[in-house]
Motif scaffolding. Structure first.
Motif, PDB file in Angstrom:
ATOM      1  N   LYS A 113     -24.765 -26.997  12.126  1.00  0.00           N
ATOM      2  CA  LYS A 113     -25.783 -26.726  11.109  1.00  0.00           C
ATOM      3  C   LYS A 113     -27.081 -27.339  11.599  1.00  0.00           C
ATOM      4  O   LYS A 113     -27.115 -28.521  11.939  1.00  0.00           O
ATOM      5  CB  LYS A 113     -25.376 -27.326   9.760  1.00  0.00           C
ATOM      6  N   GLY A 137     -30.911 -28.222  10.663  1.00  0.00           N
ATOM      7  CA  GLY A 137     -31.902 -28.333   9.603  1.00  0.00           C
ATOM      8  C   GLY A 137     -31.330 -28.000   8.237  1.00  0.00           C
ATOM      9  O   GLY A 137     -30.121 -27.997   8.017  1.00  0.00           O
ATOM     10  N   THR A 138     -32.241 -27.708   7.312  1.00  0.00           N
ATOM     11  CA  THR A 138     -31.857 -27.335   5.948  1.00  0.00           C
ATOM     12  C   THR A 138     -32.402 -25.953   5.635  1.00  0.00           C
ATOM     13  O   THR A 138     -33.356 -25.490   6.269  1.00  0.00           O
ATOM     14  CB  THR A 138     -32.428 -28.326   4.927  1.00  0.00           C
ATOM     15  N   ALA A 139     -31.803 -25.314   4.650  1.00  0.00           N
ATOM     16  CA  ALA A 139     -32.294 -23.990   4.253  1.00  0.00           C
ATOM     17  C   ALA A 139     -33.761 -24.059   3.844  1.00  0.00           C
ATOM     18  O   ALA A 139     -34.560 -23.182   4.187  1.00  0.00           O
ATOM     19  CB  ALA A 139     -31.436 -23.445   3.121  1.00  0.00           C
ATOM     20  N   LYS A 140     -34.134 -25.115   3.122  1.00  0.00           N
ATOM     21  CA  LYS A 140     -35.528 -25.248   2.690  1.00  0.00           C
ATOM     22  C   LYS A 140     -36.469 -25.347   3.879  1.00  0.00           C
ATOM     23  O   LYS A 140     -37.542 -24.716   3.901  1.00  0.00           O
ATOM     24  CB  LYS A 140     -35.695 -26.484   1.803  1.00  0.00           C
ATOM     25  N   TRP A 142     -36.139 -24.125   6.866  1.00  0.00           N
ATOM     26  CA  TRP A 142     -36.280 -22.819   7.508  1.00  0.00           C
ATOM     27  C   TRP A 142     -37.076 -21.849   6.639  1.00  0.00           C
ATOM     28  O   TRP A 142     -37.921 -21.101   7.156  1.00  0.00           O
ATOM     29  CB  TRP A 142     -34.911 -22.245   7.850  1.00  0.00           C
ATOM     30  N   ALA A 187     -30.875 -20.509   8.746  1.00  0.00           N
ATOM     31  CA  ALA A 187     -30.917 -21.163   7.429  1.00  0.00           C
ATOM     32  C   ALA A 187     -29.605 -21.012   6.676  1.00  0.00           C
ATOM     33  O   ALA A 187     -29.204 -21.897   5.921  1.00  0.00           O
ATOM     34  CB  ALA A 187     -32.068 -20.596   6.602  1.00  0.00           C
ATOM     35  N   ASP A 201     -23.632 -22.709   8.331  1.00  0.00           N
ATOM     36  CA  ASP A 201     -22.986 -24.023   8.367  1.00  0.00           C
ATOM     37  C   ASP A 201     -21.597 -23.816   8.966  1.00  0.00           C
ATOM     38  O   ASP A 201     -20.699 -23.304   8.310  1.00  0.00           O
ATOM     39  CB  ASP A 201     -22.881 -24.621   6.965  1.00  0.00           C
TER      40      ASP A 201
END
Length: 266
Positions: free
Chosen positions: A122, A124-127, A129, A186, A189
């Motif tokens: 995984k 970074g985070t979805a936010k 991206w 994004a 995972d």
């Protein structure tokens, strides 16, 4: 050559003997198959070397986004099947390493060993991206170019004349393809599926990688029992660009360790 997947054309380059043990390369976000140009001549001539442009990058088509990781994995699967490959060594860097993990889970017949370079289960985070997507859609990729270069390259490489071609590679990446691929990252995972893999794996990290720091790469590689990990201290996110000889040396040792060239004959 072009490989078709549901009307989407993927640009593929193949070198080496048709009966050679196959090594497949998947590049990072914002680059293309030329990422590997300096590495390939440093690998054994007996290998069948396959590299391709991810959808939305290089000379592959740029279908409408957003993309999913399932689509990117399916593209890699299509390339391997079109060339009748099996038991490959798959080398993936950054998003290419995520593709490698997904393909190894989906099609274990295709992959006998992995090199996971500057990547993670995984990233970074979805936010993060989605914020990057919004920024590029508002101001263009050029507005983020300096930030991306600083994440990519070590301090002694950043700003040198050698960096110019990599900046050009980023800036010639279609913006639609770039942001569509950001969406795929994004939504990914792979911690659980990757932890189920049981195959020889080498992790490579850059000591000055601002995108996928060494601890993140190691955390992912450690999910796979018996994996190896190597740290290229002076490199950033694209060690194959900054130190192609050092990168090739790691792959060549891994080929020997796994008996990859002998596997085809056995």
């Amino acid at each position: 050559m072009l490989v078709d997947r549901n009307g989407i054309r993927l640009h593929v380059e193949v070198s080496g003997p048709d009966d050679g043990a196959a090594v497949v390369f998947a590049h990072s976000l914002g680059t293309n198959s030329h990422l590997w140009n300096a590495v390939l001549p440093l690998l054994p001539a007996q290998l069948r070397l396959v590299r391709y442009d991810l959808r939305g990058h290089g000379r592959s088509d740029v279908p409408e986004g957003p993309y999913t990781m399932g689509q990117l994995v399916g593209d890699a699967e299509t390339v391997c099947d079109a060339l009748n490959l099996s038991d490959c060594l798959f080398v993936g860097l950054s998003v290419g390493g995520m593709v490698a993990q997904g393909l190894a889970v989906k099609r274990p017949d295709l992959i006998r060993a992995l090199v996971l370079s500057n990547t993670a289960a995984k990233i970074g985070t979805a936010k993060m991206w989605h914020d990057r997507i919004a920024a590029i859609e508002a101001d263009g990729l050029s507005a983020m170019a300096d930030t991306i270069m600083r994440r990519w390259f070590a301090r002694n490489f950043f700003g040198t004349p050698a960096m110019a071609k990599w900046l050009d590679m980023l800036m010639t990446t279609p913006e639609d393809g770039y942001v569509a691929t950001c969406a795929a990252i994004a939504g990914t995972d792979f911690y659980t599926p990757t932890s189920g893999l049981r195959l020889p794996t080498l992790g490579i990290a850059g000591g000055q990688d601002g995108a996928t720091p060494p601890d993140l790469v190691r955390e992912t590689v450690d999910l796979i029992p018996g994996s190896q990990f190597s740290l290229m201290w002076r490199a950033g996110h694209l060690p194959c660009a900054e130190d192609p000889q050092g990168f090739a040396d790691l792959i060549n040792k891994f080929i020997v360790d796994t008996g990859h060239m002998k596997a085809l004959a056995n």
